[in-house]
Design an enzyme around this catalytic site. Structure first.
Site, short mmCIF file in Angstrom:
data_model
loop_
_atom_site.label_atom_id
_atom_site.label_comp_id
_atom_site.label_asym_id
_atom_site.label_seq_id
_atom_site.Cartn_x
_atom_site.Cartn_y
_atom_site.Cartn_z
N PRO A 180 -7.15 -7.82 22.09
CA PRO A 180 -6.15 -7.76 23.16
C PRO A 180 -5.13 -6.66 22.91
O PRO A 180 -4.69 -6.44 21.77
CB PRO A 180 -5.49 -9.15 23.09
CG PRO A 180 -6.46 -10.03 22.39
CD PRO A 180 -7.18 -9.14 21.43
N THR A 219 9.81 -11.65 8.98
CA THR A 219 9.90 -10.58 8.00
C THR A 219 10.44 -9.30 8.61
O THR A 219 11.41 -8.71 8.11
CB THR A 219 8.53 -10.31 7.37
OG1 THR A 219 8.07 -11.48 6.70
CG2 THR A 219 8.60 -9.16 6.37
N PHE A 223 0.83 -1.21 0.00
CA PHE A 223 0.00 0.00 0.00
C PHE A 223 0.86 1.27 0.00
O PHE A 223 0.80 2.08 -0.93
CB PHE A 223 -0.94 -0.04 1.20
CG PHE A 223 -1.68 1.24 1.46
CD1 PHE A 223 -2.36 1.88 0.44
CD2 PHE A 223 -1.70 1.80 2.73
CE1 PHE A 223 -3.05 3.07 0.68
CE2 PHE A 223 -2.38 2.97 2.98
CZ PHE A 223 -3.05 3.62 1.96
N TYR A 239 3.09 -7.11 16.38
CA TYR A 239 3.45 -6.26 15.24
C TYR A 239 4.34 -5.12 15.68
O TYR A 239 5.44 -4.92 15.13
CB TYR A 239 2.19 -5.72 14.56
CG TYR A 239 2.48 -4.52 13.67
CD1 TYR A 239 3.32 -4.64 12.56
CD2 TYR A 239 1.94 -3.26 13.95
CE1 TYR A 239 3.61 -3.54 11.76
CE2 TYR A 239 2.21 -2.16 13.16
CZ TYR A 239 3.05 -2.31 12.07
OH TYR A 239 3.34 -1.22 11.29
N THR A 294 3.60 -10.93 -1.35
CA THR A 294 2.78 -11.61 -0.36
C THR A 294 1.30 -11.28 -0.60
O THR A 294 0.96 -10.59 -1.57
CB THR A 294 3.18 -11.19 1.06
OG1 THR A 294 2.97 -9.78 1.21
CG2 THR A 294 4.63 -11.52 1.34
N PRO A 328 -18.19 -3.63 11.64
CA PRO A 328 -17.77 -3.97 13.00
C PRO A 328 -16.74 -3.00 13.56
O PRO A 328 -15.70 -2.75 12.95
CB PRO A 328 -17.17 -5.37 12.83
CG PRO A 328 -16.65 -5.38 11.42
CD PRO A 328 -17.60 -4.53 10.63
N ALA A 376 9.25 -2.98 3.15
CA ALA A 376 8.72 -4.35 3.22
C ALA A 376 8.48 -4.74 4.67
O ALA A 376 9.39 -4.69 5.49
CB ALA A 376 9.69 -5.32 2.56
N ALA A 406 6.03 -4.69 18.38
CA ALA A 406 7.29 -5.15 18.95
C ALA A 406 8.28 -5.53 17.85
O ALA A 406 9.49 -5.25 17.95
CB ALA A 406 7.05 -6.34 19.88
N SER A 407 7.79 -6.15 16.80
CA SER A 407 8.68 -6.53 15.70
C SER A 407 9.20 -5.30 14.97
O SER A 407 10.36 -5.26 14.54
CB SER A 407 7.97 -7.48 14.73
OG SER A 407 6.93 -6.83 14.02
N LYS A 408 8.37 -4.28 14.82
CA LYS A 408 8.82 -3.05 14.18
C LYS A 408 9.80 -2.29 15.09
O LYS A 408 10.77 -1.70 14.61
CB LYS A 408 7.64 -2.15 13.82
CG LYS A 408 6.80 -2.66 12.67
CD LYS A 408 7.58 -2.75 11.37
CE LYS A 408 7.93 -1.39 10.80
NZ LYS A 408 8.64 -1.49 9.50
N THR A 445 6.58 2.73 12.17
CA THR A 445 5.24 3.10 12.63
C THR A 445 5.29 3.83 13.97
O THR A 445 6.24 3.67 14.74
CB THR A 445 4.38 1.84 12.78
OG1 THR A 445 3.13 2.16 13.40
CG2 THR A 445 5.08 0.80 13.65
N ASP A 446 4.25 4.59 14.26
CA ASP A 446 4.14 5.21 15.58
C ASP A 446 3.72 4.21 16.66
O ASP A 446 3.80 4.51 17.86
CB ASP A 446 3.17 6.39 15.56
CG ASP A 446 1.75 6.01 15.15
OD1 ASP A 446 1.51 4.84 14.81
OD2 ASP A 446 0.87 6.90 15.16
N GLU A 447 3.30 3.01 16.25
CA GLU A 447 2.86 2.03 17.24
C GLU A 447 4.00 1.54 18.13
O GLU A 447 3.76 0.98 19.20
CB GLU A 447 2.17 0.85 16.54
CG GLU A 447 0.91 1.27 15.82
CD GLU A 447 0.04 0.09 15.45
OE1 GLU A 447 -0.03 -0.88 16.22
OE2 GLU A 447 -0.57 0.14 14.37
#
Length: 351
Positions: free
Chosen positions: A291, A99, A11, A159, A35, A214, A81, A161-163, A133-135
């Protein structure tokens, strides 16, 4: 410049490639192993240009990376990626580790070895831009100031944590080896070509088809929304003039609650394609929260705006209207994805 972009069929990656091809004279190598969320159609407008090349290889494939970098001889690498969907990381974290962490390490190692062999002038000008990411910063309480480049890391999902781990690796290569790398952290992106499992495209598509909308919890979680073309412009500015060792927090100062976003989507879909059954807000349903759902993300982009001479051009209303119109006009793209690759049972109501 000769720019290698990893994840260039994703994206954000495809928006970066389109920007590079349509608004600069740079040559582009797109490294993307295709992917489930990759889309060749997103680059149809530029794929026949002789300045563009696609290498369908994984960032975990060291020999293939070494070969393609040696052939292309990039002046810069833009690393986009990644596995990026939080819900998927909760269900199956393994691919995120492989990844986002192992893949970033492999790319860093190959790129570092490539850089060491460059002649002096080209070596000095080389750049490695890692897009994150800001996460990684965790979450904000309602009274907290927005994230900045100095905010401490506090990831809350597999996610993020991996970033966070990949960000640390990139900075370690800068500090330990002098490798000319730097990092950008951005907030939620939206716009055309967004894979249908993410909040905004999922809600647009479900609203068009009369399906339930939802929303996690009570829809009060806040996100700062950035139109993807504005993000692409910022990233190209960063790779052209950013400084090694720096961090740039990229945002648009346009926070909205998830429920407000969904209601605005309903209003726009109602305007563009009225439903005889009534307003789409009737389709909104609240579902059990996921969660570790962070309450609020928001970025202060002041440092990036000053250093990169960049500012988001689209306000949320303009960007969202363009996005909804694009999904109305491009049904064949997302209908095909739903049939071939998309697990419709997945809620996917969050980035």
């Amino acid at each position: 410049m000769r720019v290698a972009v990893t994840g260039g069929c994703g994206f954000i990656g495809s928006a970066v490639v389109r920007h590079l091809m349509q608004r600069t004279s740079h040559q582009v190598l797109n490294i993307d192993c295709m992917t489930y969320a990759a889309s060749e159609e997103s680059l149809a407008a530029v794929s026949s240009d002789p300045r563009y090349r696609h290498a369908p290889i994984s960032i975990n494939d060291r020999p293939a990376l070494e070969k393609v970098l040696a052939e292309f001889q990039p002046d810069a690498i833009m690393h986009l990626a990644a596995e990026s969907h939080v819900d998927r990381s909760i269900d199956g974290p393994d691919v995120f580790i492989q990844t986002n962490i192992v893949g970033t390490y492999c790319l860093l190692d190959v790129a570092h070895r490539y850089w060491l062999k460059l002649e002096a002038e080209k070596k000095t000008g080389f750049r490695f831009l890692h897009i994150s990411t800001d996460e990684v910063f965790g979450h904000l309480a309602p009274e907290d100031p927005p994230f900045t480049e100095d905010t401490a890391y506090d990831p809350r999902s597999p996610y993020s944590a991996s970033k966070a781990a990949s960000d640390h690796l990139v900075r370690a290569w800068y500090h330990t080896y002098g490798f000319p790398a730097f990092v950008t952290n951005t907030t939620n992106n939206y716009g055309p070509w967004h894979f249908p499992e993410k909040l905004i495209p999922l809600m647009i598509i479900n609203a068009l088809e009369g399906r339930p909308l939802p929303v996690y919890g009570r829809g009060e979680n806040l996100r700062d929304w950035l139109f993807v073309e504005d993000h692409a412009a910022a990233l190209v500015r960063a790779v052209e003039c950013g400084k090694p060792g720096e961090t740039y927090a990229i945002g648009a100062r346009q926070p909205r609650s998830n429920l407000d976003v969904v209601r605005r989507i309903c209003a726009l879909v109602d305007e563009l394609e009225p439903d005889p059954a009534g307003p789409r807000e009737r389709l909104i349903s609240f579902v059990s929260d996921r969660p570790g759902h962070d309450f609020r993300y928001e970025i202060d982009p002041g440092h990036a705006e000053r250093c990169l001479d960049w500012k988001a051009e689209h306000d949320f209303e303009t960007g969202l209207r363009r996005t909804v119109q694009w999904y109305v006009d491009n049904r064949s793209w997302w209908q095909t994805l739903r049939k071939q690759r998309y697990d419709g049972r997945r809620l996917g109501v969050e980035k």
